[in-house]
Design an enzyme around this catalytic site. Structure first.
Site, short mmCIF file in Angstrom:
data_model
loop_
_atom_site.label_atom_id
_atom_site.label_comp_id
_atom_site.label_asym_id
_atom_site.label_seq_id
_atom_site.Cartn_x
_atom_site.Cartn_y
_atom_site.Cartn_z
CE1 TYR A 23 -3.15 -3.16 -0.13
CE2 TYR A 23 -3.55 -2.91 2.79
CZ TYR A 23 -4.02 -3.44 1.03
OH TYR A 23 -5.10 -3.95 1.95
CG LEU B 136 -18.99 0.25 2.51
CD1 LEU B 136 -18.65 1.59 2.64
CD2 LEU B 136 -20.30 -0.38 2.78
N GLY B 137 -18.38 -2.77 -1.37
CA GLY B 137 -18.45 -2.48 -3.13
C GLY B 137 -17.61 -1.78 -3.46
CB THR C 207 -21.80 5.01 -0.51
OG1 THR C 207 -21.07 5.11 -2.01
CG2 THR C 207 -20.83 3.80 -0.06
N GLY C 208 -23.93 4.15 -3.08
CA GLY C 208 -24.99 4.63 -3.81
C GLY C 208 -23.89 5.76 -5.07
#
Length: 346
Positions: free
Chosen positions: A54, A221-222, A227-228
């Site tokens: 990371y 949350l993909g 979250t949309g």
């Protein structure tokens, strides 16, 4: 008080939410990273997950920076109050060439020991609580990989070991090898698991339940899809927006796994459920993940304190059997909306 759960059969008992750090050093500068870490710690999160690779997207100039940031933050906290996890890279399996140690990331003794020592130095600590293989190396005998990791635990450099992005076969094979050769078992497996990628509920869940291995879901949350925020097109500043518009084919293909017509349809079907419960899509997705009996701690990421605040669910918020059945019905009608999770390449 945040719920706490044991990792496998180890001595590690952690918060039911783990703070992921892969944005630290790329999307988040050090000040923002510190603010996110402080808020998570104050909210009762004591489990923090990093990796030598990371921040993401990984490259030769920035790898290790996330661990350095976490290490500097750690100097202002009681070491025993923080459960710290990180990872040794492992091979890229043709998906990409890891920009670590000039791409030489086979999980042999030299690479594992060197990676661990480098992580300890960057994290400014003398031990790592959970040390994980980031990707498996199915070309190496598991007893050799686990043997080196066992020696690191016996030397006091790590407390427990785990794996990530592992197949059901690979996890079961590793457990067999550990039992036969008298070396340490993996206590955790960290794989992609969310409402748009439910593959872990089949074979991997059975291994976890029967063998006392804890799942640590990442991307619950993909990648932000749940979250949309991608419903009306890629939003400005979104990680997958940059990937979709960038020139790197690997990143674009990754984004398309998460952001596609079927995942967006799934989110559209989930939104009314969240509205009826008076909660956000993000909270719905996280609580759904946390309610699985084989899940110990669900990993959340953030690029701001406000984003983290919006993600953290109430401890007393649970999904009823009726809501879970409605979610299952959506999955039946739109099965496996995330087109591929990478494991078929192993």
């Amino acid at each position: 008080m945040m719920q706490r759960r044991r990792l496998g059969s180890s001595g590690l008992v952690v918060s039911s939410i783990c703070m992921g750090t892969m944005t630290f050093g790329s999307q988040c500068d050090e000040a923002t990273s510190f603010a996110i870490l402080d808020h998570a710690f104050d909210a009762g999160i004591d489990f923090f997950d990093a990796a030598e690779l990371y921040p993401v997207p990984p490259n030769a100039e920035t790898y290790g920076e996330t661990e350095r940031i976490v290490g500097r933050w750690l100097q202002n906290k009681p070491r025993e109050a923080v459960i710290l996890a990180t990872k040794v890279t492992g091979p890229g399996h043709g998906w990409f060439t890891p920009p670590v140690r000039h791409g030489h990331t086979a999980l042999d003794r030299v690479q594992i020991v060197r990676a661990c020592e480098d992580s300890l130095r960057r994290l400014n600590t003398d031990y790592i609580d959970l040390y994980q293989t980031h990707w498996p190396d199915h070309g190496m005998p598991y007893e050799e990989v686990l043997g080196v990791l066992t020696e690191l635990r016996q030397a006091g450099k790590v407390r427990a070991i785990g794996c990530s992005n592992e197949t059901s076969w690979g996890l079961m094979k590793s457990l067999w090898a550990a039992d036969v050769h008298g070396v340490d078992r993996y206590q955790t497996v960290q794989n992609n698991f969310s409402l748009i990628n439910r593959r872990c509920e089949s074979e991997l869940a059975q291994v976890c339940r029967r063998e006392s291995v804890s799942l640590l879901p990442y991307s619950p949350l993909g990648g932000g899809v749940l979250t949309g925020k991608y419903q009306n097109g890629p939003p400005p500043g979104g990680r997958f927006t940059a990937y979709l518009n960038g020139s790197q084919q690997r990143q674009r293909l990754m984004a398309e796994r998460f952001v596609n017509q079927r995942t967006l349809q799934t989110v559209a079907r989930l939104q009314p459920l969240a509205d009826e419960l008076g909660t956000s899509l993000a909270n719905l997705a996280l609580v759904w993940s946390m309610q699985h009996d084989f899940v110990a701690s669900t990993i959340v990421g953030a690029t701001s304190v406000d984003q983290l605040k919006e993600s953290l669910p109430r401890d007393d918020f649970r999904l009823s059997s009726e809501v879970l059945a409605a979610i299952d019905q959506i999955d039946m009608e739109i099965p496996n909306p995330m087109t591929e999770d990478g494991l078929r390449r192993l």
